[in-house]
Scaffold this motif. Structure first.
Motif, mmCIF file in Angstrom:
data_model
loop_
_atom_site.group_PDB
_atom_site.id
_atom_site.type_symbol
_atom_site.label_atom_id
_atom_site.label_comp_id
_atom_site.label_asym_id
_atom_site.label_seq_id
_atom_site.Cartn_x
_atom_site.Cartn_y
_atom_site.Cartn_z
ATOM 1 N N TRP A 103 0.827 -1.338 -0.018
ATOM 2 C CA TRP A 103 0.018 0.026 0.003
ATOM 3 C C TRP A 103 1.104 1.255 0.016
ATOM 4 O O TRP A 103 0.620 2.335 -0.839
ATOM 5 C CB TRP A 103 -0.988 0.178 1.252
ATOM 6 N N SER A 104 1.947 1.212 0.864
ATOM 7 C CA SER A 104 2.928 2.211 1.130
ATOM 8 C C SER A 104 3.346 2.801 -0.513
ATOM 9 O O SER A 104 3.709 3.845 -0.919
ATOM 10 C CB SER A 104 3.853 2.057 2.074
ATOM 11 N N GLU A 105 3.978 1.499 -1.058
ATOM 12 C CA GLU A 105 4.510 1.762 -2.270
ATOM 13 C C GLU A 105 3.537 2.200 -3.441
ATOM 14 O O GLU A 105 3.919 2.949 -4.239
ATOM 15 C CB GLU A 105 5.229 0.573 -2.898
ATOM 16 N N LEU A 106 2.569 1.827 -3.428
ATOM 17 C CA LEU A 106 1.375 2.206 -4.248
ATOM 18 C C LEU A 106 1.070 3.672 -4.056
ATOM 19 O O LEU A 106 1.006 4.329 -5.104
ATOM 20 C CB LEU A 106 0.224 1.444 -4.217
ATOM 21 N N LYS A 107 0.854 4.017 -2.937
ATOM 22 C CA LYS A 107 0.778 5.371 -2.808
ATOM 23 C C LYS A 107 1.680 6.400 -3.142
ATOM 24 O O LYS A 107 1.689 7.530 -3.845
ATOM 25 C CB LYS A 107 0.386 5.758 -1.440
ATOM 26 N N ALA A 108 3.182 5.869 -3.035
ATOM 27 C CA ALA A 108 4.289 6.638 -3.675
ATOM 28 C C ALA A 108 4.176 6.731 -4.949
ATOM 29 O O ALA A 108 4.599 7.741 -5.687
ATOM 30 C CB ALA A 108 5.329 6.070 -3.021
ATOM 31 N N MET A 109 3.849 5.555 -5.437
ATOM 32 C CA MET A 109 3.766 5.391 -7.198
ATOM 33 C C MET A 109 2.871 6.309 -7.760
ATOM 34 O O MET A 109 3.180 7.138 -8.802
ATOM 35 C CB MET A 109 3.795 4.125 -7.534
ATOM 36 N N ALA A 110 1.777 6.502 -6.861
ATOM 37 C CA ALA A 110 0.351 7.336 -7.631
ATOM 38 C C ALA A 110 0.946 8.578 -7.155
ATOM 39 O O ALA A 110 0.747 9.494 -8.241
ATOM 40 C CB ALA A 110 -0.655 6.963 -6.714
ATOM 41 N N SER A 111 1.693 9.021 -6.178
ATOM 42 C CA SER A 111 1.786 10.531 -6.073
ATOM 43 C C SER A 111 3.165 10.917 -7.140
ATOM 44 O O SER A 111 2.883 12.106 -7.804
ATOM 45 C CB SER A 111 2.763 10.585 -4.675
ATOM 46 N N GLN A 112 4.053 9.825 -7.334
ATOM 47 C CA GLN A 112 5.218 10.240 -8.675
ATOM 48 C C GLN A 112 4.212 10.589 -9.697
ATOM 49 O O GLN A 112 4.780 11.212 -10.689
ATOM 50 C CB GLN A 112 5.961 9.130 -8.634
ATOM 51 N N ASP A 113 3.250 9.827 -10.147
ATOM 52 C CA ASP A 113 2.590 9.922 -11.399
ATOM 53 C C ASP A 113 1.400 10.810 -11.552
ATOM 54 O O ASP A 113 0.822 11.156 -12.340
ATOM 55 C CB ASP A 113 2.048 8.571 -11.746
#
Length: 66
Positions: free
Chosen positions: A21-31
């Protein structure tokens, strides 16, 4: 950790470990996407289980970052 998300006009629950979940949130933010938008993108291209597809998405992105 289980979360409910509304995608494609229906509610679904996704079970992922907190680290995913943490990685997905970070990736969404990056994108510059919301977490929901990122999940919808993965959902649109998956062939199997959504939770598995999200784990594979994170793995592929992290491996590509090397």
């Amino acid at each position: 950790m289980k979360r409910s998300v509304r995608i494609s006009h229906h509610n679904t629950s996704i079970s992922l470990e907190p680290e995913f979940w943490s990685e997905l949130k970070a990736m969404a933010s990056q994108d510059k996407l919301s977490l929901k938008q990122l999940i919808e993108r993965v959902d649109a291209h998956r062939t199997g289980n959504l939770s598995s597809a999200l784990r594979l998405y994170v793995l592929k992105r992290l491996k590509g970052a090397r």
